[in-house]
Design a protein around this motif. Structure first.
Motif, PDB file in Angstrom:
ATOM      1  N   UNK A   1       0.790  -1.233   0.000  1.00 21.93           N
ATOM      2  CA  UNK A   1       0.000   0.000   0.000  1.00 21.93           C
ATOM      3  C   UNK A   1       0.824   1.286   0.000  1.00 21.93           C
ATOM      4  N   UNK A   2       2.147   1.158   0.114  1.00 17.61           N
ATOM      5  CA  UNK A   2       2.978   2.365   0.120  1.00 17.61           C
ATOM      6  C   UNK A   2       4.005   2.404  -1.001  1.00 17.61           C
ATOM      7  N   UNK A   3       4.288   1.271  -1.613  1.00 17.89           N
ATOM      8  CA  UNK A   3       5.288   1.227  -2.675  1.00 17.89           C
ATOM      9  C   UNK A   3       4.905   2.155  -3.820  1.00 17.89           C
ATOM     10  N   UNK A   4       5.827   3.032  -4.200  1.00 15.86           N
ATOM     11  CA  UNK A   4       5.640   4.004  -5.278  1.00 15.86           C
ATOM     12  C   UNK A   4       4.559   5.037  -4.953  1.00 15.86           C
ATOM     13  N   UNK A   5       4.116   5.078  -3.696  1.00 16.56           N
ATOM     14  CA  UNK A   5       3.082   6.042  -3.304  1.00 16.56           C
ATOM     15  C   UNK A   5       3.565   6.976  -2.199  1.00 16.56           C
ATOM     16  N   UNK A   6       4.463   6.477  -1.347  1.00 14.30           N
ATOM     17  CA  UNK A   6       4.909   7.238  -0.187  1.00 14.30           C
ATOM     18  C   UNK A   6       6.239   7.929  -0.452  1.00 14.30           C
ATOM     19  N   UNK A   7       6.418   9.061   0.183  1.00 15.90           N
ATOM     20  CA  UNK A   7       7.660   9.824   0.051  1.00 15.90           C
ATOM     21  C   UNK A   7       8.829   9.074   0.677  1.00 15.90           C
ATOM     22  N   UNK A   8       8.571   8.403   1.788  1.00 15.59           N
ATOM     23  CA  UNK A   8       9.609   7.667   2.501  1.00 15.59           C
ATOM     24  C   UNK A   8       9.161   6.215   2.685  1.00 15.59           C
ATOM     25  N   UNK A   9      10.066   5.287   2.448  1.00 11.34           N
ATOM     26  CA  UNK A   9       9.750   3.871   2.595  1.00 11.34           C
ATOM     27  C   UNK A   9       9.611   3.515   4.073  1.00 11.34           C
ATOM     28  N   UNK A  10       8.450   3.018   4.517  1.00 14.66           N
ATOM     29  CA  UNK A  10       8.267   2.671   5.930  1.00 14.66           C
ATOM     30  C   UNK A  10       9.122   1.478   6.337  1.00 14.66           C
ATOM     31  N   UNK A  11       9.462   1.437   7.610  1.00 12.50           N
ATOM     32  CA  UNK A  11      10.180   0.308   8.184  1.00 12.50           C
ATOM     33  C   UNK A  11       9.236  -0.505   9.068  1.00 12.50           C
ATOM     34  N   UNK A  12       9.481  -1.792   9.145  1.00 16.46           N
ATOM     35  CA  UNK A  12       8.731  -2.675  10.031  1.00 16.46           C
ATOM     36  C   UNK A  12       9.720  -3.308  10.995  1.00 16.46           C
ATOM     37  N   UNK A  13       9.465  -3.174  12.294  1.00 18.50           N
ATOM     38  CA  UNK A  13      10.387  -3.697  13.294  1.00 18.50           C
ATOM     39  C   UNK A  13       9.621  -4.405  14.403  1.00 18.50           C
ATOM     40  N   UNK A  14      10.282  -5.398  14.974  1.00 20.50           N
ATOM     41  CA  UNK A  14       9.715  -6.091  16.134  1.00 20.50           C
ATOM     42  C   UNK A  14       9.807  -5.201  17.364  1.00 20.50           C
ATOM     43  N   UNK A  15       8.735  -5.158  18.120  1.00 23.43           N
ATOM     44  CA  UNK A  15       8.752  -4.466  19.400  1.00 23.43           C
ATOM     45  C   UNK A  15       7.832  -5.209  20.360  1.00 23.43           C
ATOM     46  N   UNK A  16       8.455  -5.914  21.281  1.00 23.99           N
ATOM     47  CA  UNK A  16       7.711  -6.521  22.384  1.00 23.99           C
ATOM     48  C   UNK A  16       7.817  -5.558  23.554  1.00 23.99           C
ATOM     49  N   UNK A  17       6.707  -5.074  24.037  1.00 24.03           N
ATOM     50  CA  UNK A  17       6.693  -4.002  25.026  1.00 24.03           C
ATOM     51  C   UNK A  17       7.558  -4.344  26.229  1.00 24.03           C
TER      52      UNK A  17
END
Length: 223
Positions: free
Chosen positions: A112-128
């Motif tokens: 949903x963001x490829x070629x649409x967003x100004x900046x490429x989002x990152x996905x990271x693990x976060x266990x609180x």
């Protein structure tokens, strides 16, 4: 008006007219059609109303809460809808969740963001509350905004959630947090949250039992 705004928010959703091999749900935000793949066997992989409220708020208040080129992290990103909307609004987005949710989260964000967003989002693990200094060192975690939708519910990790909020926040970081009130635990968490953060209720949606908050870390003097 609660009912009018809720009607507008719900109107952003649509269901596919054709049945496909991969079930998905559609949304209209920021001038884009967003297709979200859900997993009904997991709470974290479903789009809840709080996420829709936060997406609607980000879009309709883009001037006051400008996401362009801002460093934004979403905790409990789930399906990624909120992160996708923030990314489409121009933010540097880091979407985080538990390891078992990252595959679906990455899929939704990429598609949903490829070629649409100004900046490429990152996905990271976060266990609180886990390995925060290692994975999100304070010296490099300069977030302008923390986004959170429906992260408080009947789970045993509320204290770890509070620690995570505190760790990720600088003095200038703004938290935009949407919460559905279901149980007494939610009220108790809000009271605990107020011990560390200045909390302001921005919007309330009684028909959904949802409130939208803005929060900032209390200064050492006031704390």
């Amino acid at each position: 008006d609660d009912e009018q705004v809720v009607t507008e928010i719900r109107a952003r959703c649509f269901i596919p007219t054709l049945i496909t091999t991969t079930p998905w749900e559609g949304f209209h935000f920021v001038g884009h059609e967003i297709r979200i793949t859900e997993a009904t066997d997991c709470y974290g992989a479903v789009v809840w109303p709080s996420a829709l409220v936060l997406c609607y708020f980000l879009e309709t208040n883009a001037k006051q809460y400008n996401m362009t080129d801002k460093n934004v992290i979403e905790i409990g990103a789930g399906t990624g809808l909120v992160s996708i909307v923030a990314s489409l609004l121009g933010a540097h987005v880091t979407a985080t969740d538990l390891p078992e949710l990252l595959g679906n989260l990455q899929y939704n964000i990429s598609h949903n963001t490829k070629m649409k967003s100004k900046h490429l989002p990152q996905v990271k693990e976060l266990s609180w509350g886990v390995a925060l200094d290692k994975n999100f060192p304070r010296s490099r975690s300069n977030f302008d905004y923390i986004l959170a939708a429906d992260v408080v519910y009947a789970h045993p990790f509320l204290e770890e959630l509070l620690v995570t909020f505190d760790h990720l926040c600088k003095e200038t970081t703004v938290i935009l947090w949407v919460m559905k009130f279901r149980l007494e635990k939610e009220n108790k968490f809000v009271d605990r949250f107020k011990e560390l953060f200045d909390l302001e209720e921005i919007s309330s949606f009684p028909s959904l039992d949802i409130k939208l908050y803005k929060a900032m870390k209390k200064s050492r003097r006031s704390a």
